[in-house]
Design a protein around this motif. Sequence first.
Motif, PDB file in Angstrom:
ATOM      1  N   LEU A 101      -4.615  16.363  80.612  1.00 19.29           N
ATOM      2  CA  LEU A 101      -4.264  15.604  79.411  1.00 19.29           C
ATOM      3  C   LEU A 101      -3.538  16.469  78.394  1.00 19.29           C
ATOM      4  O   LEU A 101      -2.576  16.023  77.750  1.00 19.29           O
ATOM      5  N   ALA A 102      -4.000  17.693  78.235  1.00 18.19           N
ATOM      6  CA  ALA A 102      -3.387  18.585  77.248  1.00 18.19           C
ATOM      7  C   ALA A 102      -1.911  18.806  77.524  1.00 18.19           C
ATOM      8  O   ALA A 102      -1.129  19.055  76.598  1.00 18.19           O
ATOM      9  N   GLY A 103      -1.506  18.700  78.767  1.00 17.02           N
ATOM     10  CA  GLY A 103      -0.100  18.865  79.114  1.00 17.02           C
ATOM     11  C   GLY A 103       0.688  17.578  79.133  1.00 17.02           C
ATOM     12  O   GLY A 103       1.902  17.601  79.386  1.00 17.02           O
ATOM     13  N   GLN A 104       0.029  16.439  78.839  1.00 16.42           N
ATOM     14  CA  GLN A 104       0.701  15.150  78.969  1.00 16.42           C
ATOM     15  C   GLN A 104       0.824  14.354  77.677  1.00 16.42           C
ATOM     16  O   GLN A 104       1.747  13.552  77.535  1.00 16.42           O
ATOM     17  N   VAL A 105      -0.105  14.525  76.736  1.00 14.34           N
ATOM     18  CA  VAL A 105      -0.193  13.598  75.608  1.00 14.34           C
ATOM     19  C   VAL A 105       0.843  13.887  74.529  1.00 14.34           C
ATOM     20  O   VAL A 105       1.195  15.046  74.274  1.00 14.34           O
ATOM     21  N   LEU A 106       1.310  12.811  73.898  1.00 13.17           N
ATOM     22  CA  LEU A 106       2.247  12.905  72.780  1.00 13.17           C
ATOM     23  C   LEU A 106       1.970  11.732  71.842  1.00 13.17           C
ATOM     24  O   LEU A 106       1.840  10.583  72.286  1.00 13.17           O
ATOM     25  N   SER A 107       1.870  12.020  70.541  1.00 12.93           N
ATOM     26  CA  SER A 107       1.529  10.998  69.549  1.00 12.93           C
ATOM     27  C   SER A 107       2.766  10.526  68.794  1.00 12.93           C
ATOM     28  O   SER A 107       3.552  11.340  68.306  1.00 12.93           O
ATOM     29  N   LEU A 108       2.897   9.203  68.687  1.00 11.41           N
ATOM     30  CA  LEU A 108       3.998   8.561  67.965  1.00 11.41           C
ATOM     31  C   LEU A 108       3.558   8.202  66.551  1.00 11.41           C
ATOM     32  O   LEU A 108       2.360   8.101  66.264  1.00 11.41           O
ATOM     33  N   PRO A 109       4.496   7.972  65.638  1.00 11.75           N
ATOM     34  CA  PRO A 109       4.114   7.546  64.281  1.00 11.75           C
ATOM     35  C   PRO A 109       3.314   6.241  64.331  1.00 11.75           C
ATOM     36  O   PRO A 109       3.739   5.265  64.962  1.00 11.75           O
ATOM     37  N   ASP A 160     -32.387  18.818  63.094  1.00 10.39           N
ATOM     38  CA  ASP A 160     -33.289  19.930  63.423  1.00 10.39           C
ATOM     39  C   ASP A 160     -33.149  20.394  64.870  1.00 10.39           C
ATOM     40  O   ASP A 160     -34.143  20.766  65.517  1.00 10.39           O
ATOM     41  N   VAL A 161     -31.898  20.374  65.370  1.00  9.29           N
ATOM     42  CA  VAL A 161     -31.644  20.943  66.690  1.00  9.29           C
ATOM     43  C   VAL A 161     -31.940  22.440  66.600  1.00  9.29           C
ATOM     44  O   VAL A 161     -31.364  23.138  65.754  1.00  9.29           O
ATOM     45  N   PRO A 162     -32.815  22.968  67.428  1.00  8.20           N
ATOM     46  CA  PRO A 162     -33.242  24.362  67.254  1.00  8.20           C
ATOM     47  C   PRO A 162     -32.117  25.355  67.514  1.00  8.20           C
ATOM     48  O   PRO A 162     -31.293  25.163  68.418  1.00  8.20           O
ATOM     49  N   ALA A 163     -32.067  26.403  66.715  1.00  7.31           N
ATOM     50  CA  ALA A 163     -31.049  27.442  66.871  1.00  7.31           C
ATOM     51  C   ALA A 163     -31.067  27.982  68.296  1.00  7.31           C
ATOM     52  O   ALA A 163     -32.131  28.202  68.874  1.00  7.31           O
ATOM     53  N   GLY A 164     -29.873  28.170  68.857  1.00 10.23           N
ATOM     54  CA  GLY A 164     -29.746  28.693  70.203  1.00 10.23           C
ATOM     55  C   GLY A 164     -29.716  27.644  71.287  1.00 10.23           C
ATOM     56  O   GLY A 164     -29.457  27.959  72.455  1.00 10.23           O
ATOM     57  N   ALA A 165     -29.990  26.385  70.943  1.00  8.42           N
ATOM     58  CA  ALA A 165     -29.987  25.318  71.941  1.00  8.42           C
ATOM     59  C   ALA A 165     -28.563  25.012  72.392  1.00  8.42           C
ATOM     60  O   ALA A 165     -27.587  25.318  71.706  1.00  8.42           O
ATOM     61  N   GLU A 166     -28.454  24.381  73.551  1.00  9.17           N
ATOM     62  CA  GLU A 166     -27.151  23.979  74.072  1.00  9.17           C
ATOM     63  C   GLU A 166     -26.825  22.548  73.626  1.00  9.17           C
ATOM     64  O   GLU A 166     -27.717  21.697  73.525  1.00  9.17           O
ATOM     65  N   VAL A 167     -25.530  22.313  73.370  1.00 12.75           N
ATOM     66  CA  VAL A 167     -25.049  20.991  72.965  1.00 12.75           C
ATOM     67  C   VAL A 167     -23.822  20.652  73.801  1.00 12.75           C
ATOM     68  O   VAL A 167     -22.878  21.449  73.878  1.00 12.75           O
ATOM     69  N   LEU A 168     -23.808  19.481  74.413  1.00 12.27           N
ATOM     70  CA  LEU A 168     -22.660  19.045  75.198  1.00 12.27           C
ATOM     71  C   LEU A 168     -21.551  18.578  74.258  1.00 12.27           C
ATOM     72  O   LEU A 168     -21.807  17.821  73.310  1.00 12.27           O
ATOM     73  N   VAL A 169     -20.326  19.034  74.513  1.00 17.61           N
ATOM     74  CA  VAL A 169     -19.187  18.690  73.653  1.00 17.61           C
ATOM     75  C   VAL A 169     -18.015  18.243  74.531  1.00 17.61           C
ATOM     76  O   VAL A 169     -17.916  18.623  75.700  1.00 17.61           O
ATOM     77  N   PRO A 170     -17.092  17.446  73.970  1.00 13.49           N
ATOM     78  CA  PRO A 170     -15.946  16.982  74.760  1.00 13.49           C
ATOM     79  C   PRO A 170     -14.984  18.119  75.088  1.00 13.49           C
ATOM     80  O   PRO A 170     -14.802  19.057  74.301  1.00 13.49           O
ATOM     81  N   GLY A 171     -14.340  18.010  76.244  1.00 11.41           N
ATOM     82  CA  GLY A 171     -13.372  19.019  76.661  1.00 11.41           C
ATOM     83  C   GLY A 171     -11.986  18.804  76.114  1.00 11.41           C
ATOM     84  O   GLY A 171     -11.109  19.654  76.277  1.00 11.41           O
ATOM     85  N   HIS A 172     -11.759  17.661  75.435  1.00 11.11           N
ATOM     86  CA  HIS A 172     -10.437  17.348  74.885  1.00 11.11           C
ATOM     87  C   HIS A 172     -10.632  16.671  73.531  1.00 11.11           C
ATOM     88  O   HIS A 172     -10.684  15.443  73.429  1.00 11.11           O
ATOM     89  N   ASP A 173     -10.765  17.494  72.479  1.00  8.12           N
ATOM     90  CA  ASP A 173     -10.935  16.929  71.134  1.00  8.12           C
ATOM     91  C   ASP A 173     -10.400  17.864  70.057  1.00  8.12           C
ATOM     92  O   ASP A 173     -10.737  17.709  68.879  1.00  8.12           O
TER      93      ASP A 173
END
Length: 367
Positions: free
Chosen positions: A336-344, A78-91
């Motif tokens: 991070l966005a310019g550095q990360v690489l995922s291996l199998p 029941d987070v009220p409409a229009g409220a602010e929510v903190l979110v991660p910058g790298h997800d």
Amino acid sequence: MSPAVPATVPAATPTRMSEAERAAVDEALRRVAADGPWIGGPEVTAFEDAFAAYLGAAHVVGCASGTDALVLALTGLDVPAGAEVLVPGHDGGYAATAVRLAGLVPVVADVDAATAAPDVATLDSAASRAPDACAVIVTHLHGDPADLTSIDPWRRQRGLLLIEDCAQAHGAEHGGRKVGTIGDAGAFSFYPTKNLGAIGDAGAVVFRDPDAAARARSLAQYGWGERYRIERARGRNSRLDPLQAAVLRARLPFLDSRNSRRAEVLAGYIRAAPGLDFLGGTGVAHHAVVRTDDRNRLAAHLTRAGIGHDIHYPFAVADMPGAGVTGGPTPEARRLAGQVLSLPCTPELRDDERDAVIGALTAWSPR
């Protein structure tokens, strides 16, 4: 320069299963196809109950995707409409997308350099620019639990709801508890490449509060109270398909052993390449992520060796024009966005495939 060869080691292997797991999935598919029902019914309830028991959770509500799980976590709480929510910058922008779909405002927080997840310092900085914040979403990225030991008391002091994004961390633990059961809600995706994957899209949201769970269950089906009567605003059509529920229940008993194999594969990479900077490695190894300023050259080296790879994720959320976030700056997320690489790093990766990755890593020469 030697030519690239076709990838002999796939970046992901969602269709691979052990013989026993394959038999369990085949039986689940046959049962639902033959007996139904094809919407709702006992298969969905049975998976919700089984997943709740596995997690040690009070309430599990199935839904259509991990994104919908985040939306239903927000609206169920029941987070009220229009409220602010903190979110991660790298997800990957998934939390910001869900916040907007819920009619809320995403405020982006930077991440810690060592963990690629928000910490108290970055969240506190973002919260200072979000006076109307009501909640925070913390992602357990790459299968590694975020530092909720610090974050949980911080958000309680500020009066913020805590939603755990567990889409990459099925079965991970923090402080002796399964992730998803520590905050006010936990959202799970069962996309086929997840640690617990369906054969299509599926999701679930976990609650401690029975009233929040009841709201989310109603909102997942239009906001109905009585059938065909919309009694709650912000409803949607987000049902967990019984076919997917049956597959997930069939696969759930194999999750811990699959997670152990993932962790074993990642540990082998870390031992074989001590000169590379690996992110995390303390959880359920959803991804095996290398961080390097020489990513393009490493990617080219892996391609020549026939090793599949991916980037999770190539853009900071604040740099996505459609994400609609406020807040920032997020310099570490951008770096991070310019550095990360995922291996199998999948549980059915064969030993010869794992050894091929290790061979490529040991042959790698950083500048």
